[in-house]
Design a protein around this motif. Structure first.
Motif, PDB file in Angstrom:
ATOM      1  N   LYS A  37       0.773  -1.056  -0.334  1.00 53.32           N
ATOM      2  CA  LYS A  37      -0.285  -0.310  -0.040  1.00 53.32           C
ATOM      3  C   LYS A  37       0.729   1.597  -0.077  1.00 53.32           C
TER       4      LYS A  37
ATOM      5  N   LYS B 125      -3.241   1.149 -12.356  1.00 50.26           N
ATOM      6  CA  LYS B 125      -4.929   1.219 -12.270  1.00 50.26           C
ATOM      7  C   LYS B 125      -5.581  -0.319 -12.247  1.00 50.26           C
ATOM      8  N   PRO B 126      -6.853  -0.381 -11.629  1.00 47.81           N
ATOM      9  CA  PRO B 126      -7.149  -1.520 -11.676  1.00 47.81           C
ATOM     10  C   PRO B 126      -7.356  -2.219 -12.485  1.00 47.81           C
TER      11      PRO B 126
ATOM     12  N   ARG C  81      -4.130  -3.610  -9.151  1.00 49.02           N
ATOM     13  CA  ARG C  81      -4.601  -3.144  -8.008  1.00 49.02           C
ATOM     14  C   ARG C  81      -5.838  -3.526  -8.048  1.00 49.02           C
TER      15      ARG C  81
ATOM     16  N   PRO D  29      -9.781  -1.551  -6.449  1.00 39.72           N
ATOM     17  CA  PRO D  29     -10.369  -0.439  -6.113  1.00 39.72           C
ATOM     18  C   PRO D  29     -10.489   0.441  -5.106  1.00 39.72           C
TER      19      PRO D  29
ATOM     20  N   GLN E 139      -7.052   0.631  -2.807  1.00 39.25           N
ATOM     21  CA  GLN E 139      -6.205   0.484  -3.795  1.00 39.25           C
ATOM     22  C   GLN E 139      -4.352   0.211  -3.546  1.00 39.25           C
TER      23      GLN E 139
END
Length: 417
Positions: free
Chosen positions: A191, A248-249, A300, A302, A305
């Protein structure tokens, strides 16, 4: 004759009123209902880009899984450079299954029971990510493998192991334990903290292959975690943190690395158990040599994060690959001529003198059979990072990927040791 217009006109008044009331009630209930029950749908409704849902493998049953082989990885390349070597991840293959599934989950849990938090631990700021990962894994398995995992009112039934998993909160055991029992994968959870950099906040890694404990890594930055990786400082340090920040997710990726061993231990292979100056025992059979492929993914989540790094090992015997073009040649090339730091890091110096005569014999076999020519340059195959006989564009029907060379290799084993 009676005029029907007033009759129907009068009847429309209560009908319209009822319709208005029904629509109003629906909108009020929808606004009041929690969105957490369907995280994927709510996130998509909110405009977040997410990876596509996996395609169900309707015909993969527990019985069929017993003989099921996963994609044939061959992550061998030349020239050999230390890079991330990532590929876009097909979400159908985020959590792959094969015939070794039960053995993996049983051995992983046995390791966790024996070692406690040494290979399974988390920090408080990772709790939300761990729970989101568990929810994501459960949803994926139920959707991808409907004949192996079934949703229940308390959690899910694992039809492979027979376990009825209670996932109601409060959890009866650490969520990381559920993850270890559900998949072949090890998971590292990273994280971003207030300084904008990424730190390890949770991990369940009972199958690292080489004594990668988490206690001295927990809460540490990526640079500390990767300190021992060859050429990290020179080639990967700056780009990795920058790449993590942009991920990005909707952009999951995968990669694979490999080393050579002569056993199938998940926690620590024999090559890493050897002390300084020790080499592979002389009486080790060549038929025992494996390539351990560490198949890894990055994605990742959502909501939290968090970035999820997964890894699971796949073992391929060199014997079963002996007639695949250039595999023995590539192994010899990398073992003898790869970058010095990588050779030492992967322990090639502990087995090269014992292994090279075997590889030379397999190379000569390929020349004699006309598979390769003696003067062919060793080079990365067009099918990289998979075997030549694997078609990545073929729709996966759940039948598995049977190696056409495997039966032949069993019938004609090399008569050495």
């Amino acid at each position: 004759m009676i005029d029907p217009t007033p009759f129907f006109g009068l009847q429309l008044v209560p009908v319209v009123a009822i319709l208005i009331w029904l629509v109003y009630s629906y909108l009020v209930k929808k606004r009041a209902s929690p969105t957490a029950s369907k995280p994927v749908a709510s996130e998509k409704d909110a405009g977040l880009e997410l990876p596509p849902d996996p395609t169900p493998l309707e015909n993969l049953t527990p019985e069929k899984l017993k003989g099921y082989d996963d994609r044939p990885w061959r992550p061998f390349r030349w020239p050999y450079h230390q890079t991330m070597s990532i590929f876009k991840l097909d979400m159908n293959h985020w959590l792959d299954m094969d015939k070794w599934y039960e053995r993996y989950v049983n051995e992983k849990m046995d390791i966790i029971r024996k070692t406690g938090k040494e290979y399974c631990d988390s920090l408080p700021d990772g709790d939300d990510a761990v729970e989101e990962l568990l929810e994501t894994v459960v949803n994926h398995l139920i959707m991808r493998y409907p004949k192996l995992f079934v949703k229940t009112h308390i959690g899910l039934d694992n039809l492979v192991t027979g376990e009825k998993m209670d996932l109601r909160k409060p959890f009866k055991e650490p969520p990381l334990h559920y993850l270890a029992r559900l998949t072949k994968e090890d998971f590292y959870i990273v994280k971003k903290r207030e300084d904008g950099r990424h730190y390890l906040v949770a991990a369940v890694v009972p199958a690292p292959g080489g004594f990668f404990g988490v206690q001295n890594k927990m809460g540490q930055h990526l640079d500390v975690i990767h300190h021992e990786v060859p050429y990290y400082e020179e080639k990967l340090k700056v780009s990795m943190e920058r790449w993590f920040a942009r991920m990005k997710p909707a952009d999951p990726v995968e990669r694979a690395s490999w080393f050579i061993c002569w056993d199938h231990e998940l926690l620590c292979n024999g090559i890493y158990a050897l002390g300084p100056g020790e080499t592979v025992p002389d009486d080790t059979s060549y038929l025992k040599y494996n390539v351990r492929v560490c198949r890894q993914t990055l994605r990742r989540l959502p909501k939290s994060q968090a970035i999820i790094f997964s890894n699971h090992p796949i073992f391929y015997s060199i014997e079963e690959m002996k007639d695949e073009p250039f595999v023995p040649s590539m192994l010899k090339k990398v073992v003898l001529e790869g970058p010095e730091k990588i050779l030492k890091y992967k322990g090639f110096e502990k087995c090269d003198q014992h292994l090279i005569p075997y590889l030379d014999r397999l190379i000569q076999r390929q020349i004699d059979l006309g598979i390769i020519q003696a003067d062919d340059p060793v080079r990365t195959r067009p099918s990289y990072p998979f075997a030549d006989w694997y078609d990545p564009n073929e729709k996966h029907t759940g039948n598995g990927y049977a190696n056409p060379f495997y039966k032949k290799a069993q019938e004609e084993p090399e008569k050495m040791h």
